[in-house]
Motif scaffolding. Structure first.
Motif, PDB file in Angstrom:
ATOM      1  N   HIS A  49      11.703  54.461 -20.846  1.00  7.87           N
ATOM      2  CA  HIS A  49      10.473  54.242 -21.250  1.00  7.87           C
ATOM      3  C   HIS A  49      10.245  52.337 -22.493  1.00  7.87           C
ATOM      4  O   HIS A  49       9.576  51.670 -21.783  1.00  7.87           O
ATOM      5  CB  HIS A  49       9.380  55.154 -22.477  1.00  7.87           C
ATOM      6  N   ILE A  50      11.370  52.173 -22.960  1.00  2.00           N
ATOM      7  CA  ILE A  50      10.992  51.373 -24.037  1.00  2.00           C
ATOM      8  C   ILE A  50      13.015  50.581 -23.385  1.00  2.00           C
ATOM      9  O   ILE A  50      13.575  51.187 -24.815  1.00  2.00           O
ATOM     10  CB  ILE A  50      10.571  50.741 -24.803  1.00  2.00           C
ATOM     11  N   PRO A  51      13.733  50.272 -22.661  1.00  2.00           N
ATOM     12  CA  PRO A  51      14.714  49.629 -22.163  1.00  2.00           C
ATOM     13  C   PRO A  51      15.738  49.118 -23.772  1.00  2.00           C
ATOM     14  O   PRO A  51      14.962  48.363 -24.436  1.00  2.00           O
ATOM     15  CB  PRO A  51      14.845  48.872 -21.353  1.00  2.00           C
ATOM     16  N   GLY A  52      16.408  50.220 -24.540  1.00  2.00           N
ATOM     17  CA  GLY A  52      16.895  48.878 -25.315  1.00  2.00           C
ATOM     18  C   GLY A  52      16.208  50.801 -27.353  1.00  2.00           C
ATOM     19  O   GLY A  52      17.278  50.389 -27.602  1.00  2.00           O
ATOM     20  N   ALA A  53      15.477  50.562 -26.497  1.00  7.24           N
ATOM     21  CA  ALA A  53      14.476  51.604 -27.650  1.00  7.24           C
ATOM     22  C   ALA A  53      15.260  53.093 -28.026  1.00  7.24           C
ATOM     23  O   ALA A  53      15.586  53.375 -27.094  1.00  7.24           O
ATOM     24  CB  ALA A  53      13.345  52.188 -27.560  1.00  7.24           C
ATOM     25  N   ALA A  54      16.202  53.244 -29.758  1.00  9.21           N
ATOM     26  CA  ALA A  54      17.159  53.781 -29.807  1.00  9.21           C
ATOM     27  C   ALA A  54      16.021  55.018 -29.711  1.00  9.21           C
ATOM     28  O   ALA A  54      14.967  55.440 -29.970  1.00  9.21           O
ATOM     29  CB  ALA A  54      17.142  54.302 -31.199  1.00  9.21           C
ATOM     30  N   MET A  55      16.679  56.405 -29.537  1.00 10.83           N
ATOM     31  CA  MET A  55      16.137  57.410 -29.420  1.00 10.83           C
ATOM     32  C   MET A  55      15.929  58.727 -30.537  1.00 10.83           C
ATOM     33  O   MET A  55      14.907  59.242 -31.014  1.00 10.83           O
ATOM     34  CB  MET A  55      17.410  58.547 -28.122  1.00 10.83           C
ATOM     35  N   ALA A  56      16.817  58.547 -31.292  1.00  8.54           N
ATOM     36  CA  ALA A  56      16.830  59.500 -32.670  1.00  8.54           C
ATOM     37  C   ALA A  56      15.774  59.028 -33.668  1.00  8.54           C
ATOM     38  O   ALA A  56      16.042  57.753 -33.982  1.00  8.54           O
ATOM     39  CB  ALA A  56      18.364  59.652 -32.724  1.00  8.54           C
ATOM     40  N   TRP A  57      15.438  60.178 -34.442  1.00  5.11           N
ATOM     41  CA  TRP A  57      14.316  58.908 -35.649  1.00  5.11           C
ATOM     42  C   TRP A  57      15.685  58.816 -36.478  1.00  5.11           C
ATOM     43  O   TRP A  57      15.073  58.529 -37.646  1.00  5.11           O
ATOM     44  CB  TRP A  57      13.443  59.612 -35.773  1.00  5.11           C
ATOM     45  N   ARG A  58      16.873  59.400 -36.751  1.00 10.46           N
ATOM     46  CA  ARG A  58      17.384  59.180 -38.071  1.00 10.46           C
ATOM     47  C   ARG A  58      18.960  60.196 -37.226  1.00 10.46           C
ATOM     48  O   ARG A  58      18.839  60.586 -35.552  1.00 10.46           O
ATOM     49  CB  ARG A  58      17.214  60.497 -38.837  1.00 10.46           C
ATOM     50  N   LYS A  59      20.374  59.510 -37.413  1.00  4.03           N
ATOM     51  CA  LYS A  59      21.377  59.324 -37.604  1.00  4.03           C
ATOM     52  C   LYS A  59      21.557  60.854 -36.791  1.00  4.03           C
ATOM     53  O   LYS A  59      21.722  62.123 -37.431  1.00  4.03           O
ATOM     54  CB  LYS A  59      22.801  59.477 -38.532  1.00  4.03           C
ATOM     55  N   ASP A  60      22.357  61.245 -35.120  1.00  2.00           N
ATOM     56  CA  ASP A  60      22.556  62.286 -34.649  1.00  2.00           C
ATOM     57  C   ASP A  60      21.094  63.326 -34.334  1.00  2.00           C
ATOM     58  O   ASP A  60      21.552  64.018 -33.977  1.00  2.00           O
ATOM     59  CB  ASP A  60      23.580  62.897 -35.341  1.00  2.00           C
ATOM     60  N   ALA A  61      20.025  62.696 -35.022  1.00  2.00           N
ATOM     61  CA  ALA A  61      18.854  63.286 -34.395  1.00  2.00           C
ATOM     62  C   ALA A  61      17.982  63.154 -33.608  1.00  2.00           C
ATOM     63  O   ALA A  61      17.501  62.357 -32.701  1.00  2.00           O
ATOM     64  CB  ALA A  61      17.959  63.627 -35.048  1.00  2.00           C
ATOM     65  N   GLY A  84      18.913  64.554 -18.051  1.00  2.00           N
ATOM     66  CA  GLY A  84      18.737  63.951 -18.559  1.00  2.00           C
ATOM     67  C   GLY A  84      17.488  62.934 -18.049  1.00  2.00           C
ATOM     68  O   GLY A  84      16.147  62.157 -18.235  1.00  2.00           O
ATOM     69  N   GLN A  85      16.650  64.052 -17.358  1.00  2.00           N
ATOM     70  CA  GLN A  85      15.467  63.753 -16.677  1.00  2.00           C
ATOM     71  C   GLN A  85      14.209  63.438 -17.482  1.00  2.00           C
ATOM     72  O   GLN A  85      13.859  64.977 -18.498  1.00  2.00           O
ATOM     73  CB  GLN A  85      15.247  64.557 -14.822  1.00  2.00           C
ATOM     74  N   CYS A  86      12.905  63.243 -17.508  1.00  2.00           N
ATOM     75  CA  CYS A  86      11.764  62.976 -18.135  1.00  2.00           C
ATOM     76  C   CYS A  86      11.036  64.018 -17.523  1.00  2.00           C
ATOM     77  O   CYS A  86      10.798  64.076 -16.502  1.00  2.00           O
ATOM     78  CB  CYS A  86      11.651  61.673 -18.640  1.00  2.00           C
ATOM     79  N   LEU A  87      11.076  64.779 -19.136  1.00  2.00           N
ATOM     80  CA  LEU A  87       9.983  66.291 -18.740  1.00  2.00           C
ATOM     81  C   LEU A  87       8.523  66.364 -18.479  1.00  2.00           C
ATOM     82  O   LEU A  87       7.715  66.448 -18.538  1.00  2.00           O
ATOM     83  CB  LEU A  87      11.087  67.874 -18.824  1.00  2.00           C
ATOM     84  N   PHE A  88       8.143  65.273 -20.187  1.00  2.00           N
ATOM     85  CA  PHE A  88       7.436  65.140 -20.472  1.00  2.00           C
ATOM     86  C   PHE A  88       7.211  64.017 -21.003  1.00  2.00           C
ATOM     87  O   PHE A  88       8.242  63.923 -21.921  1.00  2.00           O
ATOM     88  CB  PHE A  88       6.995  66.337 -21.492  1.00  2.00           C
ATOM     89  N   GLY A  89       6.521  63.229 -21.601  1.00  2.00           N
ATOM     90  CA  GLY A  89       5.959  62.435 -21.303  1.00  2.00           C
ATOM     91  C   GLY A  89       5.827  60.839 -20.810  1.00  2.00           C
ATOM     92  O   GLY A  89       5.922  61.065 -19.162  1.00  2.00           O
ATOM     93  N   ALA A  90       5.543  59.191 -21.320  1.00  2.00           N
ATOM     94  CA  ALA A  90       5.522  57.676 -20.980  1.00  2.00           C
ATOM     95  C   ALA A  90       6.151  57.512 -19.955  1.00  2.00           C
ATOM     96  O   ALA A  90       6.140  57.003 -19.020  1.00  2.00           O
ATOM     97  CB  ALA A  90       5.231  56.683 -22.028  1.00  2.00           C
ATOM     98  N   CYS A  91       7.507  58.190 -19.966  1.00  2.00           N
ATOM     99  CA  CYS A  91       8.556  58.077 -18.596  1.00  2.00           C
ATOM    100  C   CYS A  91       9.130  59.022 -17.498  1.00  2.00           C
ATOM    101  O   CYS A  91      10.135  59.653 -17.122  1.00  2.00           O
ATOM    102  CB  CYS A  91       9.752  57.550 -19.458  1.00  2.00           C
ATOM    103  N   LEU A  92       7.917  59.728 -17.617  1.00  3.78           N
ATOM    104  CA  LEU A  92       7.945  60.786 -16.498  1.00  3.78           C
ATOM    105  C   LEU A  92       8.649  60.845 -15.220  1.00  3.78           C
ATOM    106  O   LEU A  92       7.941  58.744 -14.584  1.00  3.78           O
ATOM    107  CB  LEU A  92       6.441  61.280 -16.389  1.00  3.78           C
ATOM    108  N   GLY A  93       9.651  61.466 -14.558  1.00  2.41           N
ATOM    109  CA  GLY A  93       9.797  61.173 -13.530  1.00  2.41           C
ATOM    110  C   GLY A  93      11.545  60.069 -13.566  1.00  2.41           C
ATOM    111  O   GLY A  93      12.049  59.820 -12.805  1.00  2.41           O
ATOM    112  N   GLN A  94      11.238  59.544 -14.777  1.00  2.00           N
ATOM    113  CA  GLN A  94      12.948  58.441 -14.773  1.00  2.00           C
ATOM    114  C   GLN A  94      13.591  59.452 -15.676  1.00  2.00           C
ATOM    115  O   GLN A  94      13.477  60.734 -16.173  1.00  2.00           O
ATOM    116  CB  GLN A  94      12.538  57.607 -15.841  1.00  2.00           C
TER     117      GLN A  94
END
Length: 118
Positions: A49-61, A84-94
């Motif tokens: 959805h935002i390339p480069g944006a980290a996925m985890a909210w804290r280490k390993d989460a 790795g398919q997006c099933l829900f959210g702003a990047c659905l289908g990516q």
């Protein structure tokens, strides 16, 4: 031919958990590995959805509370662990960008071609 980069011992990632890595050095994890149903799944730590944006909210989460999905902490998108398919959210289908993993001699290795540039 790409070389392999050692991430950790296989025993360092328990079933149903995820762990982030910075194989090229640096403070920010650029890839992560999920161990689910006896299989390993590696992905870049970057939300489509935002390339480069980290996925985890804290280490390993990287996982949902029930451990069934990978979740982007930035906007709550949910991704299938297996592909790795997006099933829900702003990047659905990516999809998340996969990282090729190899297990040898009791350790997990990633292909250097899947490691982001320094």
């Amino acid at each position: 031919m790409p070389e392999l980069i050692k991430l950790c011992a296989l025993a360092d990632i328990a079933e149903g958990t995820a762990r982030g890595f910075a194989p090229e050095g640096g403070a920010r994890d650029t890839m992560f590995v999920v161990r689910k149903d006896g299989q390993l799944h590696g992905y870049r730590n970057s939300c489509p959805h935002i390339p480069g944006a980290a996925m985890a909210w804290r280490k390993d989460a990287y996982l949902s509370h029930d451990g069934e999905y990978i979740v982007c902490a930035g906007h709550g998108a949910r991704f299938a662990i297996g592909d790795g398919q997006c099933l829900f959210g702003a990047c659905l289908g990516q999809s998340l960008t996969p990282v090729e993993l190899t297990v040898k001699a009791g350790s997990i290795w990633a292909s250097s071609q899947d490691s982001p540039p320094r």
